[in-house]
Design an enzyme around this catalytic site. Structure first.
Site, short mmCIF file in Angstrom:
data_model
loop_
_atom_site.label_atom_id
_atom_site.label_comp_id
_atom_site.label_asym_id
_atom_site.label_seq_id
_atom_site.Cartn_x
_atom_site.Cartn_y
_atom_site.Cartn_z
N HIS A 194 -26.67 -36.62 -50.15
CA HIS A 194 -25.68 -35.63 -50.56
C HIS A 194 -25.35 -34.67 -49.42
O HIS A 194 -24.19 -34.31 -49.20
CB HIS A 194 -26.19 -34.86 -51.77
CG HIS A 194 -25.24 -33.84 -52.28
ND1 HIS A 194 -25.60 -32.54 -52.52
CD2 HIS A 194 -23.91 -33.91 -52.59
CE1 HIS A 194 -24.56 -31.86 -52.95
NE2 HIS A 194 -23.52 -32.67 -53.01
N GLU A 206 -23.06 -36.38 -47.08
CA GLU A 206 -21.70 -36.41 -47.62
C GLU A 206 -20.92 -35.15 -47.22
O GLU A 206 -19.77 -35.22 -46.79
CB GLU A 206 -21.74 -36.54 -49.14
CG GLU A 206 -20.39 -36.44 -49.82
CD GLU A 206 -20.43 -35.63 -51.09
OE1 GLU A 206 -19.58 -34.71 -51.24
OE2 GLU A 206 -21.28 -35.91 -51.95
N HIS A 207 -21.55 -34.00 -47.34
CA HIS A 207 -20.91 -32.75 -46.93
C HIS A 207 -20.65 -32.72 -45.43
O HIS A 207 -19.57 -32.32 -44.98
CB HIS A 207 -21.81 -31.57 -47.31
CG HIS A 207 -21.71 -31.16 -48.74
ND1 HIS A 207 -21.39 -29.88 -49.13
CD2 HIS A 207 -21.90 -31.86 -49.89
CE1 HIS A 207 -21.39 -29.80 -50.46
NE2 HIS A 207 -21.70 -30.99 -50.94
N GLU A 246 -25.31 -24.38 -54.29
CA GLU A 246 -24.75 -25.28 -55.31
C GLU A 246 -25.81 -25.64 -56.34
O GLU A 246 -25.54 -25.65 -57.55
CB GLU A 246 -24.21 -26.54 -54.63
CG GLU A 246 -23.62 -27.57 -55.58
CD GLU A 246 -23.18 -28.84 -54.86
OE1 GLU A 246 -23.16 -29.90 -55.51
OE2 GLU A 246 -22.85 -28.76 -53.66
#
Length: 448
Positions: free
Chosen positions: A75, A78-79, A155
């Site tokens: 993840h 991905e950012h 987040e």
């Protein structure tokens, strides 16, 4: 631009129409496919309703491939993929897409990571070149990683730690799998995210991001003849990396039912759930996969389903009730039941009511007419997937990165239509057993 984990709503959509499009059987999408010399598979879904295209690159790697002790790696990468390369400075990728009238997004799932672009047809090769560039030329430094790591920790705090239902779901997943990494949250555990370093991300990137570990799906106003030369000029110039097959721990036999209870003062509506370990298209007793889709619709597919009618309409012990099943996992999946109690009804009474309905199903079976109505509705519903370019791209991408072939995808309506009542009850009796279950209770703090 919002970069996010793969939304649960889309996972549910894929579970219902997973592999909906069919060229040979139903002609819903009529996809065409080819493979570049470097191993990258390409799928084209032509839809000429508007001069736009949806372009998606899917990598066959997700959070379940995170290194042990480094959850959140997929993840975080991905950012960071929206940072720069030697030819496209940090932040320019998104600016170039916006200047050319496009929009973009990305998502991480347990089995795959996807990058989404929607843009005018005459700008397609431009963004293909950008995407091919960052497939192998990503540049990262410690400051970039530290900054994005903070974003993800925030987040997690806002979406999970401050949400009792999300925390409960996370704990249920941890109890559902004994050994397989599906038990770990896609976003990762906070203490492991905080420890991720630049070299962790780059090592993961070098290991998994390559054309021979990727699928390109383009849907919209384009044909294979038009797309293929562009794909060769852009992605075809990226060398294969010789990606090894994924290796993950296997799940041992489940021999005991488990219960997970979470109490939190922020809870306003109690919830009950039960999930059973279940096969997918690709793992376990996969011959039950299509029958389990029908079973999920029969038990919980809206206001006419058995659970909703019994618990909400007839007995009035629940305000909601249903069932779900996702067959698209690369490994074992789950079959789930859920309900929320009506005012004045405790979870003991609600659970007993659910148990009674499941026992009746297993004892009495289902009728041929009931199954025929459901399968006909499911097949008809597949037709609506054609209306959305994004839906076509997502269905094919999720399928091809999770162990399902184009041929399997296209056989979905025929296979669903062939499900019988005998198969549905056989699947129910094989899967709905206590030993494979995790029962969850979410309660306000202090409630008995």
């Amino acid at each position: 631009m919002l970069r996010c984990l793969y939304p649960l709503a889309m996972i549910a959509l894929l579970a219902v129409i997973a592999a909906t499009p069919l060229a040979a059987a139903a002609g819903v999408f009529n996809p065409e496919t080819f493979t570049l010399d470097n191993g990258m598979q390409v799928v084209v879904v032509t839809n000429k309703r508007a001069p736009v295209v949806v372009h998606m690159v899917w990598y066959k790697v997700g959070s379940a491939d995170d290194p042990v002790g480094r959850s959140g790696t997929a993840h975080l990468l991905e950012h960071l993929m929206f940072k720069g390369t030697p030819t496209v400075p940090d932040g320019e990728f998104s600016k170039i897409v916006a200047r050319n009238g496009g929009n973009q997004n990305a998502f991480t799932n347990r089995d795959y990571t996807g990058y989404f672009l929607k843009i005018a047809k005459d700008r397609l090769e431009l963004v293909m070149g950008l995407e091919a560039d960052r497939m192998v030329n990503l540049v990262l430094d410690d400051a970039m990683v530290a900054s994005e790591r903070k974003v993800i920790l925030e987040e997690r705090r806002s979406r999970t730690d401050n949400n009792p239902s999300a925390l409960w779901s996370e704990q249920l997943s941890a109890a559902r799998y004994l050994a397989h990494p599906y038990r770990i949250p896609v976003i990762g555990w906070a203490h492991e995210i905080a420890a991720l370093e630049t070299e962790d991300i780059l090592a993961f990137y070098r290991r998994y991001y390559a054309p021979d570990n990727a699928v390109l799906v383009v849907a919209g106003d384009i044909t294979m003849e038009e797309l293929k030369p562009m794909a060769i000029r852009t992605y075809g110039a990226v060398p294969a990396a010789g990606i090894a097959a994924r290796e993950r721990p296997l799940e041992p036999p489940h021999r005991a039912a488990r219960r997970v209870e979470l109490r939190d003062e922020r809870v306003r509506q109690a919830e009950w759930s039960r999930t059973h370990l279940a096969p997918s298209y690709n793992a376990g007793e996969s011959e039950y996969a299509y029958a389990l889709q029908v079973l999920a619709d029969l038990l919980g597919g809206g206001s006419t389903s058995r659970l909703y009618r019994a618990l909400v309409i007839d007995q009035k012990v629940a305000v909601s009730a249903g069932a779900w099943y996702s067959p698209t996992n690369l490994y074992l999946s789950q079959f789930g039941l859920y309900a929320s109690p009506a005012p004045g009804v405790d979870l003991v009474r609600l659970e007993a009511a659910v148990n009674t309905e499941i026992a009746a199903l297993l004892d009495e079976g289902v009728s041929d007419d009931e199954v025929t109505r459901i399968t006909a509705r499911m097949v008809r519903g597949a037709i609506y997937a054609r209306e959305s370019l994004g839906t076509a791209a997502r269905i094919f991408g999720a399928a091809l990165t999770s162990g399902t072939s184009v041929e399997d995808v296209e056989a979905w309506p025929a296979r669903i239509a062939a499900v019988t009542a005998t198969q549905v009850i056989a699947a129910a009796r094989a899967i709905l057993i206590p030993e494979t279950s995790v029962t969850g209770l979410l309660l306000p703090a202090g409630e008995d």
